[in-house]
Design an enzyme around this catalytic site. Structure first.
Site, PDB file in Angstrom:
ATOM      1  N   ASP A  45     -21.330  11.482 -22.867  1.00  0.00           N
ATOM      2  CA  ASP A  45     -20.415  12.202 -23.893  1.00  0.00           C
ATOM      3  C   ASP A  45     -19.689  13.550 -23.441  1.00  0.00           C
ATOM      4  O   ASP A  45     -19.679  14.210 -24.160  1.00  0.00           O
ATOM      5  CB  ASP A  45     -21.413  12.439 -25.246  1.00  0.00           C
ATOM      6  CG  ASP A  45     -22.247  11.101 -25.763  1.00  0.00           C
ATOM      7  OD1 ASP A  45     -21.960  10.872 -26.830  1.00  0.00           O
ATOM      8  OD2 ASP A  45     -22.925  10.695 -24.752  1.00  0.00           O
ATOM      9  N   ASP A  87     -18.574   7.397 -24.232  1.00  0.00           N
ATOM     10  CA  ASP A  87     -17.983   8.438 -25.105  1.00  0.00           C
ATOM     11  C   ASP A  87     -17.154   9.283 -23.913  1.00  0.00           C
ATOM     12  O   ASP A  87     -17.562  10.293 -23.477  1.00  0.00           O
ATOM     13  CB  ASP A  87     -18.703   9.276 -25.902  1.00  0.00           C
ATOM     14  CG  ASP A  87     -19.315   8.452 -27.017  1.00  0.00           C
ATOM     15  OD1 ASP A  87     -18.823   7.182 -26.849  1.00  0.00           O
ATOM     16  OD2 ASP A  87     -20.077   8.965 -27.764  1.00  0.00           O
ATOM     17  N   TYR A 146     -12.936  10.905 -26.208  1.00  0.00           N
ATOM     18  CA  TYR A 146     -12.922  11.028 -27.541  1.00  0.00           C
ATOM     19  C   TYR A 146     -11.545  10.919 -28.095  1.00  0.00           C
ATOM     20  O   TYR A 146     -10.960  11.797 -28.883  1.00  0.00           O
ATOM     21  CB  TYR A 146     -13.602  12.131 -28.120  1.00  0.00           C
ATOM     22  CG  TYR A 146     -15.037  12.196 -27.833  1.00  0.00           C
ATOM     23  CD1 TYR A 146     -15.976  12.016 -28.816  1.00  0.00           C
ATOM     24  CD2 TYR A 146     -15.695  12.442 -26.573  1.00  0.00           C
ATOM     25  CE1 TYR A 146     -17.281  11.984 -28.783  1.00  0.00           C
ATOM     26  CE2 TYR A 146     -16.978  12.425 -26.380  1.00  0.00           C
ATOM     27  CZ  TYR A 146     -17.914  12.056 -27.476  1.00  0.00           C
ATOM     28  OH  TYR A 146     -19.313  12.224 -27.331  1.00  0.00           O
ATOM     29  N   ASN A 181     -19.614   4.252 -28.016  1.00  0.00           N
ATOM     30  CA  ASN A 181     -18.971   3.701 -29.186  1.00  0.00           C
ATOM     31  C   ASN A 181     -17.549   4.340 -29.602  1.00  0.00           C
ATOM     32  O   ASN A 181     -16.717   3.820 -30.435  1.00  0.00           O
ATOM     33  CB  ASN A 181     -19.754   4.212 -30.541  1.00  0.00           C
ATOM     34  CG  ASN A 181     -20.105   5.792 -30.606  1.00  0.00           C
ATOM     35  OD1 ASN A 181     -20.765   6.236 -29.654  1.00  0.00           O
ATOM     36  ND2 ASN A 181     -19.672   6.403 -31.557  1.00  0.00           N
ATOM     37  N   HIS A 241     -25.496   3.392 -23.434  1.00  0.00           N
ATOM     38  CA  HIS A 241     -24.990   4.451 -24.125  1.00  0.00           C
ATOM     39  C   HIS A 241     -25.980   4.882 -25.290  1.00  0.00           C
ATOM     40  O   HIS A 241     -26.607   5.987 -25.318  1.00  0.00           O
ATOM     41  CB  HIS A 241     -23.617   3.980 -24.929  1.00  0.00           C
ATOM     42  CG  HIS A 241     -23.138   5.298 -25.534  1.00  0.00           C
ATOM     43  ND1 HIS A 241     -22.906   6.561 -24.878  1.00  0.00           N
ATOM     44  CD2 HIS A 241     -22.745   5.381 -26.860  1.00  0.00           C
ATOM     45  CE1 HIS A 241     -22.055   7.224 -25.794  1.00  0.00           C
ATOM     46  NE2 HIS A 241     -22.240   6.805 -27.070  1.00  0.00           N
ATOM     47  N   HIS A 284     -28.556   9.491 -34.869  1.00  0.00           N
ATOM     48  CA  HIS A 284     -28.721   8.428 -34.212  1.00  0.00           C
ATOM     49  C   HIS A 284     -30.065   7.797 -34.267  1.00  0.00           C
ATOM     50  O   HIS A 284     -30.477   7.049 -33.178  1.00  0.00           O
ATOM     51  CB  HIS A 284     -28.031   8.349 -32.888  1.00  0.00           C
ATOM     52  CG  HIS A 284     -26.528   8.568 -33.189  1.00  0.00           C
ATOM     53  ND1 HIS A 284     -25.619   7.995 -33.726  1.00  0.00           N
ATOM     54  CD2 HIS A 284     -25.745   9.725 -32.522  1.00  0.00           C
ATOM     55  CE1 HIS A 284     -24.374   8.667 -33.843  1.00  0.00           C
ATOM     56  NE2 HIS A 284     -24.615   9.640 -33.081  1.00  0.00           N
ATOM     57  N   HIS A 316     -24.888   9.192 -26.071  1.00  0.00           N
ATOM     58  CA  HIS A 316     -24.881   9.021 -27.630  1.00  0.00           C
ATOM     59  C   HIS A 316     -25.150  10.262 -28.454  1.00  0.00           C
ATOM     60  O   HIS A 316     -24.713  10.937 -29.201  1.00  0.00           O
ATOM     61  CB  HIS A 316     -25.498   8.026 -28.099  1.00  0.00           C
ATOM     62  CG  HIS A 316     -25.006   7.349 -29.350  1.00  0.00           C
ATOM     63  ND1 HIS A 316     -23.762   7.208 -29.663  1.00  0.00           N
ATOM     64  CD2 HIS A 316     -25.813   6.772 -30.077  1.00  0.00           C
ATOM     65  CE1 HIS A 316     -23.428   6.647 -30.872  1.00  0.00           C
ATOM     66  NE2 HIS A 316     -24.652   6.408 -31.387  1.00  0.00           N
ATOM     67  N   VAL A 317     -26.609  10.625 -28.284  1.00  0.00           N
ATOM     68  CA  VAL A 317     -27.229  11.850 -29.110  1.00  0.00           C
ATOM     69  C   VAL A 317     -26.803  13.084 -28.322  1.00  0.00           C
ATOM     70  O   VAL A 317     -27.086  13.290 -27.115  1.00  0.00           O
ATOM     71  CB  VAL A 317     -28.621  11.959 -29.043  1.00  0.00           C
ATOM     72  CG1 VAL A 317     -29.213  12.648 -29.748  1.00  0.00           C
ATOM     73  CG2 VAL A 317     -29.020  10.591 -29.865  1.00  0.00           C
ATOM     74  N   HIS A 318     -26.275  13.916 -29.093  1.00  0.00           N
ATOM     75  CA  HIS A 318     -25.568  15.081 -28.385  1.00  0.00           C
ATOM     76  C   HIS A 318     -26.517  16.275 -27.968  1.00  0.00           C
ATOM     77  O   HIS A 318     -26.627  17.326 -28.784  1.00  0.00           O
ATOM     78  CB  HIS A 318     -24.290  15.648 -29.162  1.00  0.00           C
ATOM     79  CG  HIS A 318     -23.096  14.794 -29.210  1.00  0.00           C
ATOM     80  ND1 HIS A 318     -22.387  14.575 -30.107  1.00  0.00           N
ATOM     81  CD2 HIS A 318     -23.046  13.473 -28.452  1.00  0.00           C
ATOM     82  CE1 HIS A 318     -21.439  13.626 -30.095  1.00  0.00           C
ATOM     83  NE2 HIS A 318     -21.998  12.829 -29.132  1.00  0.00           N
TER      84      HIS A 318
END
Length: 544
Positions: free
Chosen positions: A196, A223, A226, A280, A362, A372, A399-401
């Site tokens: 990400d 990711d 963006y 995503n 991801h 998520h 995915h999870v920030h």
């Protein structure tokens, strides 16, 4: 004994105790008690503007830009990618002709002796098109991917790319090092892992920090830039769905952000091989329901070399490590092609040759953050048993920030033979940092919010039927499988020391470049968990 090296017994004992205390924790000690680090200063996720010189086009004519290196399935070959010509934006765009410029890489063992030449690969142009009045379409420059073959493992190669038949259409000389020879006694010294990433000032901190840790290889777990947080006129927002939900039926995406990212990252990607898997934010729907156009076009993947028919999943070897990169956003059901490919790939793994088996994708299966939470449950239900049975050692996700590391786990249960799951979706993107946990008071999300929309809206996450959370959708405390979690931007580095020991370190952006936020020795125990059989390893039952 050299003068000055003698220590009195008490001082020597104290020194030994201090040294032992400074050693990182180890999975050999069993599951760690869950740790949650309180929130601290994390910085603000502000995008680099298009006026920043690091993202502007710095070449002219057909000179290459956005140069990048990726690995092939084994260290005797590698991919070099670049772009010639500029992108176009507007209501009507006219794609460049890929045959206009040749795709050539000259390479060798010295900067002034590029004796070899390769031109095997492809050149292409992709477009991002919208059927709505007022939206700006996009077409890329010419993207080149050339495969170098017959390389020596563990060797530094110098190269330049472009078209030698056109004046000023060759790049400067770059250099990269191939991976060590495949085998149980050679490993890359440092593997950086990030997810990400985006293109913010936090991104620049992450990348600068990562480069100072001198990785030999970078895994980017989806990711990327963006671009889909922007309308086609370049207007950005912190909440796309809030501001632009009524603008068009298609979620727009501003493709020049991809070019900005490629230009900013070129000093890294042209020198350090980077392996990417989709997230995503790479879906990027456009006309005719086409998706993933930028992702599939801009990166080179060892798909064909590893027997895959898709850029979304592939495998490769680096020394004594077999990497399997999987797709969270392609069909992962047991009847699908990805699953069948994974079965074939794992069957071919010989753990006497590549003792370490590492997977990456991801969306995490094991996350305790509200954001998520259990969103990838369908993928876990389909694939976890297969990975477990083949003894995967480590799983990396994004995915999870935020950052989270698990204990060894299988099916939400502590298991000494399960993999360690590590989520590093904290690379620096402009979306908010994940801070709330599903086990916080009032933090448990509605189970109806967890269907997988990309796989037909199937709801796989339900209340637990056994264990500490039986009868509930969430735990009432940090789950025992979660060893460490912290909401900070950063990246991780894996140092595989030998066929059983690897040191994992997570670095926070706010710390000094060589400081460590979390570290642990991940130790394989093949004698305890695995036994040889038919040129593969078959898992034995075991428990803590």
């Amino acid at each position: 004994m050299r003068r000055g090296s003698f220590l009195p017994p008490l001082l020597l004992a104290a020194a030994l105790v201090a040294a032992a205390a400074a050693e990182p924790a180890s999975t050999l000690s069993g599951p760690a008690r869950p740790v949650t680090v309180p929130l601290g200063e994390r910085g603000h996720a502000v995008d680099l503007p298009d006026t920043d010189p690091r993202v502007q086009r710095r070449v002219t004519g057909w000179a290459p830009e956005q140069v990048a290196v990726a690995l092939s399935a084994d260290p005797t070959s590698a991919w070099v990618s670049w772009i010639t010509g500029d992108f176009q934006m507007g209501a009507a765009v006219h794609p460049l002709d890929p045959t206009t410029v040749a795709s050539v890489v000259r390479y060798g063992l010295a900067a002034d002796s590029l004796l070899h030449e390769a031109s095997s690969g492809e050149s292409l142009v992709y477009s991002q098109l919208y059927p709505f009045e007022g939206l700006q379409n996009y077409t890329s420059g010419i993207i080149h991917h050339v495969r170098l073959r017959g390389l020596e493992p563990g060797t530094k190669y110098y190269y330049q790319c472009g078209d030698p038949a056109i004046p000023d259409a060759m790049s400067g000389v770059h250099a990269f090092r191939t991976m060590p020879a495949v085998g149980p006694r050679s490993y890359p010294e440092r593997i950086a892992v990030v997810g990400d990433l985006g293109l913010t000032y936090n991104t620049t901190s992450t990348v600068e920090h990562m480069v100072r840790n001198q990785p030999d290889l970078v895994l980017l777990l989806g990711d990327v830039c963006y671009a889909n947080l922007y309308l086609t006129n370049g207007t950005g927002t912190d909440c796309y769905s809030c501001d632009f939900a009524k603008s068009t039926p298609i979620h727009e995406t501003y493709q020049p952000r991809w070019d900005y990212w490629g230009r900013y990252m070129e000093p890294v990607t042209s020198t350090i091989p980077m392996m990417v898997v989709e997230g995503n934010h790479e879906i990027e729907e456009q006309i005719h329901n086409r998706t993933f156009a930028a992702y599939s076009s801009r990166f080179a993947f060892p798909s064909e070399e590893s027997g895959s028919s898709s850029p979304f999943y592939y495998s490769f070897d680096a020394g004594g490590i077999h990497f399997v990169m999987l797709a969270s956003y392609a069909d992962y059901t047991r009847s699908g092609e990805q699953f069948r490919w994974l079965e074939r790939d794992l069957e071919k793994v010989d753990r006497s040759v590549t003792p370490w088996l590492i997977a990456g994708w991801h969306a995490p299966w094991y996350t305790t953050y509200k954001a998520h939470y259990r969103e990838a449950e369908c993928m876990r239900v389909e694939m976890e048993e297969l990975l477990y049975s083949h003894g995967v050692d480590v799983v990396f996700t994004g995915h999870v920030h935020a950052y989270e590391r698990s204990n060894r786990v299988f099916n939400y249960t502590l298991d000494p033979c399960g993999p360690v799951h590590i989520s590093v979706g904290d690379g620096g993107n402009r979306e908010k940092m994940a801070t709330g946990h599903a086990d916080d008071a009032g933090g448990c999300p509605d189970p109806a919010s967890t269907p997988d929309p990309f796989m037909g809206g199937v709801l796989c996450a339900a209340n637990f039927t056994a264990g500490p959370a039986a009868g509930r959708f969430c735990w009432d405390r940090q789950p025992e499988y979660s060893a460490y979690r912290e909401s900070s931007f950063g990246h991780g580095v894996l140092e595989v020391r030998n066929d059983t020991h690897a040191l994992w370190r997570w670095h926070r952006n706010q710390d000094r470049y060589n400081a460590v936020g979390d570290e642990v020795y991940i130790v394989r125990e093949p004698h305890k968990c695995l036994r040889p059989g038919n040129n593969k390893l078959t898992r034995l039952s075991s428990s803590y």
